[in-house]
Design a protein around this motif. Structure first.
Motif, PDB file in Angstrom:
ATOM      1  N   ALA A  23       0.809  -1.217   0.000  1.00  0.00           N
ATOM      2  CA  ALA A  23       0.000   0.000   0.000  1.00  0.00           C
ATOM      3  C   ALA A  23       0.842   1.267   0.000  1.00  0.00           C
ATOM      4  O   ALA A  23       0.367   2.340  -0.393  1.00  0.00           O
ATOM      5  CB  ALA A  23      -0.932   0.003   1.212  1.00  0.00           C
ATOM      6  N   PHE A  24       2.113   1.153   0.436  1.00  0.00           N
ATOM      7  CA  PHE A  24       2.982   2.323   0.493  1.00  0.00           C
ATOM      8  C   PHE A  24       3.800   2.522  -0.786  1.00  0.00           C
ATOM      9  O   PHE A  24       4.534   3.498  -0.910  1.00  0.00           O
ATOM     10  CB  PHE A  24       3.928   2.211   1.689  1.00  0.00           C
ATOM     11  N   ASP A  25       3.655   1.591  -1.723  1.00  0.00           N
ATOM     12  CA  ASP A  25       4.370   1.677  -3.000  1.00  0.00           C
ATOM     13  C   ASP A  25       3.453   2.365  -4.016  1.00  0.00           C
ATOM     14  O   ASP A  25       2.654   1.723  -4.690  1.00  0.00           O
ATOM     15  CB  ASP A  25       4.755   0.273  -3.476  1.00  0.00           C
ATOM     16  N   LYS A  26       3.574   3.666  -4.110  1.00  0.00           N
ATOM     17  CA  LYS A  26       2.638   4.446  -4.924  1.00  0.00           C
ATOM     18  C   LYS A  26       2.650   4.023  -6.386  1.00  0.00           C
ATOM     19  O   LYS A  26       1.589   3.886  -7.010  1.00  0.00           O
ATOM     20  CB  LYS A  26       2.963   5.936  -4.805  1.00  0.00           C
ATOM     21  N   GLU A  27       3.817   3.812  -6.945  1.00  0.00           N
ATOM     22  CA  GLU A  27       3.896   3.450  -8.365  1.00  0.00           C
ATOM     23  C   GLU A  27       3.231   2.100  -8.610  1.00  0.00           C
ATOM     24  O   GLU A  27       2.549   1.908  -9.622  1.00  0.00           O
ATOM     25  CB  GLU A  27       5.361   3.428  -8.818  1.00  0.00           C
ATOM     26  N   ALA A  28       3.417   1.173  -7.687  1.00  0.00           N
ATOM     27  CA  ALA A  28       2.789  -0.141  -7.843  1.00  0.00           C
ATOM     28  C   ALA A  28       1.272  -0.034  -7.740  1.00  0.00           C
ATOM     29  O   ALA A  28       0.534  -0.688  -8.495  1.00  0.00           O
ATOM     30  CB  ALA A  28       3.320  -1.100  -6.784  1.00  0.00           C
ATOM     31  N   ILE A  29       0.796   0.784  -6.828  1.00  0.00           N
ATOM     32  CA  ILE A  29      -0.652   0.990  -6.684  1.00  0.00           C
ATOM     33  C   ILE A  29      -1.231   1.625  -7.941  1.00  0.00           C
ATOM     34  O   ILE A  29      -2.284   1.214  -8.452  1.00  0.00           O
ATOM     35  CB  ILE A  29      -0.961   1.870  -5.453  1.00  0.00           C
ATOM     36  N   LEU A  30      -0.533   2.618  -8.464  1.00  0.00           N
ATOM     37  CA  LEU A  30      -0.985   3.258  -9.713  1.00  0.00           C
ATOM     38  C   LEU A  30      -1.081   2.234 -10.833  1.00  0.00           C
ATOM     39  O   LEU A  30      -2.041   2.243 -11.626  1.00  0.00           O
ATOM     40  CB  LEU A  30      -0.018   4.375 -10.106  1.00  0.00           C
ATOM     41  N   SER A  31      -0.096   1.345 -10.915  1.00  0.00           N
ATOM     42  CA  SER A  31      -0.069   0.336 -11.966  1.00  0.00           C
ATOM     43  C   SER A  31      -1.213  -0.664 -11.816  1.00  0.00           C
ATOM     44  O   SER A  31      -1.922  -0.977 -12.787  1.00  0.00           O
ATOM     45  CB  SER A  31       1.272  -0.389 -11.953  1.00  0.00           C
ATOM     46  N   GLY A  52      -1.337   5.188   2.724  1.00  0.00           N
ATOM     47  CA  GLY A  52      -2.004   4.175   1.912  1.00  0.00           C
ATOM     48  C   GLY A  52      -3.259   4.710   1.249  1.00  0.00           C
ATOM     49  O   GLY A  52      -3.509   4.462   0.059  1.00  0.00           O
ATOM     50  N   THR A  53      -4.054   5.466   2.009  1.00  0.00           N
ATOM     51  CA  THR A  53      -5.266   6.052   1.437  1.00  0.00           C
ATOM     52  C   THR A  53      -4.931   7.038   0.332  1.00  0.00           C
ATOM     53  O   THR A  53      -5.556   7.038  -0.738  1.00  0.00           O
ATOM     54  CB  THR A  53      -6.086   6.756   2.526  1.00  0.00           C
ATOM     55  N   ARG A  54      -3.922   7.878   0.571  1.00  0.00           N
ATOM     56  CA  ARG A  54      -3.518   8.857  -0.442  1.00  0.00           C
ATOM     57  C   ARG A  54      -3.124   8.153  -1.745  1.00  0.00           C
ATOM     58  O   ARG A  54      -3.498   8.603  -2.845  1.00  0.00           O
ATOM     59  CB  ARG A  54      -2.349   9.674   0.097  1.00  0.00           C
ATOM     60  N   ASN A  55      -2.383   7.053  -1.634  1.00  0.00           N
ATOM     61  CA  ASN A  55      -1.964   6.318  -2.824  1.00  0.00           C
ATOM     62  C   ASN A  55      -3.172   5.740  -3.567  1.00  0.00           C
ATOM     63  O   ASN A  55      -3.225   5.768  -4.802  1.00  0.00           O
ATOM     64  CB  ASN A  55      -0.998   5.205  -2.440  1.00  0.00           C
ATOM     65  N   LEU A  56      -4.124   5.201  -2.818  1.00  0.00           N
ATOM     66  CA  LEU A  56      -5.315   4.635  -3.454  1.00  0.00           C
ATOM     67  C   LEU A  56      -6.148   5.717  -4.148  1.00  0.00           C
ATOM     68  O   LEU A  56      -6.669   5.509  -5.253  1.00  0.00           O
ATOM     69  CB  LEU A  56      -6.170   3.903  -2.425  1.00  0.00           C
ATOM     70  N   ILE A  57      -6.290   6.862  -3.490  1.00  0.00           N
ATOM     71  CA  ILE A  57      -7.060   7.957  -4.092  1.00  0.00           C
ATOM     72  C   ILE A  57      -6.378   8.466  -5.363  1.00  0.00           C
ATOM     73  O   ILE A  57      -7.024   8.668  -6.402  1.00  0.00           O
ATOM     74  CB  ILE A  57      -7.245   9.108  -3.081  1.00  0.00           C
ATOM     75  N   ASP A  58      -5.075   8.658  -5.304  1.00  0.00           N
ATOM     76  CA  ASP A  58      -4.345   9.130  -6.492  1.00  0.00           C
ATOM     77  C   ASP A  58      -4.469   8.128  -7.635  1.00  0.00           C
ATOM     78  O   ASP A  58      -4.644   8.518  -8.808  1.00  0.00           O
ATOM     79  CB  ASP A  58      -2.870   9.345  -6.151  1.00  0.00           C
ATOM     80  N   ALA A  59      -4.404   6.853  -7.308  1.00  0.00           N
ATOM     81  CA  ALA A  59      -4.531   5.814  -8.333  1.00  0.00           C
ATOM     82  C   ALA A  59      -5.933   5.783  -8.907  1.00  0.00           C
ATOM     83  O   ALA A  59      -6.121   5.618 -10.125  1.00  0.00           O
ATOM     84  CB  ALA A  59      -4.166   4.452  -7.743  1.00  0.00           C
ATOM     85  N   GLN A 103      -8.060   8.292  -9.093  1.00  0.00           N
ATOM     86  CA  GLN A 103      -8.245   9.469  -9.940  1.00  0.00           C
ATOM     87  C   GLN A 103      -7.516   9.315 -11.274  1.00  0.00           C
ATOM     88  O   GLN A 103      -8.043   9.690 -12.329  1.00  0.00           O
ATOM     89  CB  GLN A 103      -7.767  10.709  -9.187  1.00  0.00           C
ATOM     90  N   ALA A 104      -6.316   8.742 -11.236  1.00  0.00           N
ATOM     91  CA  ALA A 104      -5.549   8.548 -12.470  1.00  0.00           C
ATOM     92  C   ALA A 104      -6.232   7.559 -13.405  1.00  0.00           C
ATOM     93  O   ALA A 104      -6.127   7.679 -14.634  1.00  0.00           O
ATOM     94  CB  ALA A 104      -4.140   8.062 -12.132  1.00  0.00           C
ATOM     95  N   ALA A 105      -6.931   6.585 -12.822  1.00  0.00           N
ATOM     96  CA  ALA A 105      -7.589   5.550 -13.630  1.00  0.00           C
ATOM     97  C   ALA A 105      -9.030   5.909 -13.983  1.00  0.00           C
ATOM     98  O   ALA A 105      -9.716   5.124 -14.655  1.00  0.00           O
ATOM     99  CB  ALA A 105      -7.564   4.225 -12.878  1.00  0.00           C
ATOM    100  N   GLY A 106      -9.506   7.059 -13.535  1.00  0.00           N
ATOM    101  CA  GLY A 106     -10.877   7.471 -13.851  1.00  0.00           C
ATOM    102  C   GLY A 106     -11.936   6.785 -13.013  1.00  0.00           C
ATOM    103  O   GLY A 106     -13.113   6.773 -13.383  1.00  0.00           O
ATOM    104  N   VAL A 107     -11.546   6.226 -11.874  1.00  0.00           N
ATOM    105  CA  VAL A 107     -12.524   5.603 -10.967  1.00  0.00           C
ATOM    106  C   VAL A 107     -13.257   6.718 -10.238  1.00  0.00           C
ATOM    107  O   VAL A 107     -12.643   7.647  -9.715  1.00  0.00           O
ATOM    108  CB  VAL A 107     -11.818   4.680  -9.944  1.00  0.00           C
ATOM    109  N   GLU A 108     -14.592   6.628 -10.166  1.00  0.00           N
ATOM    110  CA  GLU A 108     -15.366   7.689  -9.530  1.00  0.00           C
ATOM    111  C   GLU A 108     -15.959   7.285  -8.190  1.00  0.00           C
ATOM    112  O   GLU A 108     -16.281   8.144  -7.368  1.00  0.00           O
ATOM    113  CB  GLU A 108     -16.489   8.152 -10.460  1.00  0.00           C
ATOM    114  N   ARG A 109     -16.114   5.979  -7.946  1.00  0.00           N
ATOM    115  CA  ARG A 109     -16.752   5.519  -6.711  1.00  0.00           C
ATOM    116  C   ARG A 109     -15.716   4.920  -5.762  1.00  0.00           C
ATOM    117  O   ARG A 109     -14.869   4.116  -6.182  1.00  0.00           O
ATOM    118  CB  ARG A 109     -17.844   4.485  -7.023  1.00  0.00           C
TER     119      ARG A 109
END
Length: 274
Positions: A42-50, A82-89, A91-97
């Motif tokens: 959860a702390f690996d931002k790039e992995a979460i984004l991917s 962890g939450t920040r990484n999930l939110i950024d991911a 938003q980057a992926a176009g998830v709205e919910r």
């Protein structure tokens, strides 16, 4: 602890589910529960984004914690980073919910169970301040999502929780390390927590308390819990800690139609400790 109950409920409801874990050994369990396992920190931002970018889910349900070993420092870090990484991911992926776990004991002090309209206790002193800071960061990040539901859960009990018969609280109560106080707690069985997360897929945006029907003082619940464990009766210590006021589930019950399978800890403790 919620994921193990939540995954099969989502699958049974017809959803295609990806289950995220940082532990490779949990992959077979996630797969057995009907979901596609993904191992990522959860702390690996790039992995979460991917991972989120590849899955492009319709909704993310955030139930990440580090509570099994009473690791409050790691848990606070998960809430913030962890939450920040999930939110950024998302938003980057176009998830709205986005649906997220929070807690129902972060409210300002008061003399009655808190509704969702009560502000969070941002003026709390240490050590409570660290918990409130984590919750404030989590909820603030989640609120950036176009459609978000924040599940303010009560104190978990049931299988694999602190209050399981093999859990940390059970061990402390058996050793008479926990005092019965006047502080008010709102409890929640983990099965009811998982059910609420599934139902929240169709709920309006905003925070909602997910707690049982009976906020209770330590004088009430601890004696019954100790008896269910066949442990010695607890010692009474007058007073309470800041913010120990309990929470109201009126919004979840009356507006959303949520009905807990375990409406009170009085019977829930006994049933879960058999």
């Amino acid at each position: 602890m919620i994921g193990r109950l939540l995954l099969p409920k989502l699958v049974q409801a017809g959803h295609e589910v990806t289950g995220m874990t940082h532990n490779e050994e949990r992959q077979p369990l996630i797969q057995a529960l009907g979901a596609r396992p993904v191992v990522v920190d959860a702390f690996d931002k790039e992995a979460i984004l991917s991972v989120v970018g590849e899955a492009r889910p319709d909704v993310i349900i955030h139930q990440l914690t580090s509570l099994s070993n009473w690791n409050l420092e790691d848990n606070s870090r998960i809430r913030i980073e962890g939450t920040r990484n999930l939110i950024d991911a998302a938003q980057a992926a176009g998830v709205e919910r986005f649906i997220s776990q929070s807690i129902a004991w972060a409210y300002e002090p008061g003399d009655r169970p808190a509704t969702e309209a009560v502000p969070l206790d941002i003026q709390a002193p240490l050590p409570r301040k660290s918990t409130i800071d984590g919750i404030t960061a989590l909820e603030g990040a989640v609120a950036e999502m176009p459609h978000h539901v924040i599940l303010r859960y009560g104190m978990f009990y049931g299988p694999e929780t602190w209050y399981d018969k093999k859990g940390v609280m059970a061990q402390r109560v058996r050793q008479q390390q926990v005092k019965a106080t006047d502080g008010i707690t709102s409890f929640l069985h983990v099965e009811d927590a998982a059910n609420a997360a599934v139902l929240a897929l169709d709920w309006p945006a905003g925070p909602v308390n997910i707690v049982d029907d009976e906020p209770a003082s330590g004088k009430e619940w601890l004696a019954i819990y100790a008896d269910a464990l066949q442990a010695p009766a607890p010692e009474y210590q007058p007073g309470s800690n800041r913010g120990e006021r309990g929470a109201s589930n009126a919004k979840a019950r009356n507006e959303y139609g949520w009905l807990p399978l375990y409406p009170t800890w009085r019977t829930g403790f006994t049933q879960s400790l058999k």
